[in-house]
Design a protein around this motif. Structure first.
Motif, short mmCIF file in Angstrom:
data_model
loop_
_atom_site.label_atom_id
_atom_site.label_comp_id
_atom_site.label_asym_id
_atom_site.label_seq_id
_atom_site.Cartn_x
_atom_site.Cartn_y
_atom_site.Cartn_z
N TRP A 131 2.22 10.37 -6.41
CA TRP A 131 1.36 10.35 -5.25
C TRP A 131 2.02 11.16 -4.15
N GLU A 132 1.24 11.41 -3.10
CA GLU A 132 1.73 12.20 -1.98
C GLU A 132 1.56 11.41 -0.69
N VAL A 133 2.28 11.82 0.32
CA VAL A 133 2.14 11.20 1.63
C VAL A 133 0.67 11.31 2.05
N GLY A 134 0.11 10.23 2.52
CA GLY A 134 -1.28 10.22 2.96
C GLY A 134 -2.25 9.70 1.91
N ASP A 135 -1.84 9.61 0.64
CA ASP A 135 -2.71 9.05 -0.38
C ASP A 135 -2.95 7.57 -0.12
N GLU A 136 -4.14 7.10 -0.49
CA GLU A 136 -4.44 5.67 -0.39
C GLU A 136 -4.30 5.05 -1.76
N GLY A 184 0.78 3.74 1.81
CA GLY A 184 1.12 4.14 3.17
C GLY A 184 2.36 3.45 3.70
N GLN A 241 8.76 7.77 2.56
CA GLN A 241 8.62 9.06 1.90
C GLN A 241 9.74 9.32 0.90
N THR A 250 0.85 -1.18 0.00
CA THR A 250 0.00 0.00 0.00
C THR A 250 0.89 1.23 0.00
#
Length: 128
Positions: A41-46, A29, A33, A27
């Motif tokens: 994608w960015e940090v926190g994206d699912e 997550g 980083q 995943t």
């Protein structure tokens, strides 16, 4: 985990079969980083990241790894729930430049076909 990949790669219709080894399946997550590629994608994206590598070429001459990123969210900014999709392939070794020079246009075309086929399949399943 291994999978078999079958595609018609070359413009003359040659079918290419290659065994592939899944190297990453996680995943977003779980991705550190430092490994996030700008804009995908960015940090926190699912979502999910899956990468696989070809097992048929001698690794001293040519290695390739293909990654696909699927990110849940507003896919095209219209407010509807969707999925962002990105796929990229990285080549390593002395034959990488030869491969690029001889097949780059075909690879770009086939990546587009792959994305359109995946989109059509997913949207077809979702409408059932």
């Amino acid at each position: 985990m291994t999978l078999d990949f079958h595609t018609t790669l070359l413009s003359n219709g040659t079918v290419v079969d290659s065994p592939e080894e899944v190297r990453v399946l996680e995943t977003l997550g779980d991705v550190p980083q430092a490994d996030i590629i700008d804009g995908l994608w960015e940090v926190g994206d699912e979502g999910w990241l899956v990468c696989w590598a070809g097992m048929d070429a001698p690794s001293v001459l040519l290695r390739a790894e293909r990654c696909t990123v699927l990110v849940a969210g507003d896919g095209d900014g219209d407010g509807e729930v969707g999925t962002r999709y990105a796929s990229y392939e990285t080549y390593y070794g002395p034959l990488a430049t030869v491969l690029q020079a001889t097949t780059e246009d075909a690879l770009v075309e086939k990546f587009g076909e792959w994305a359109r086929g995946l989109k059509g399949y997913v949207e077809g399943v979702a409408s059932c």
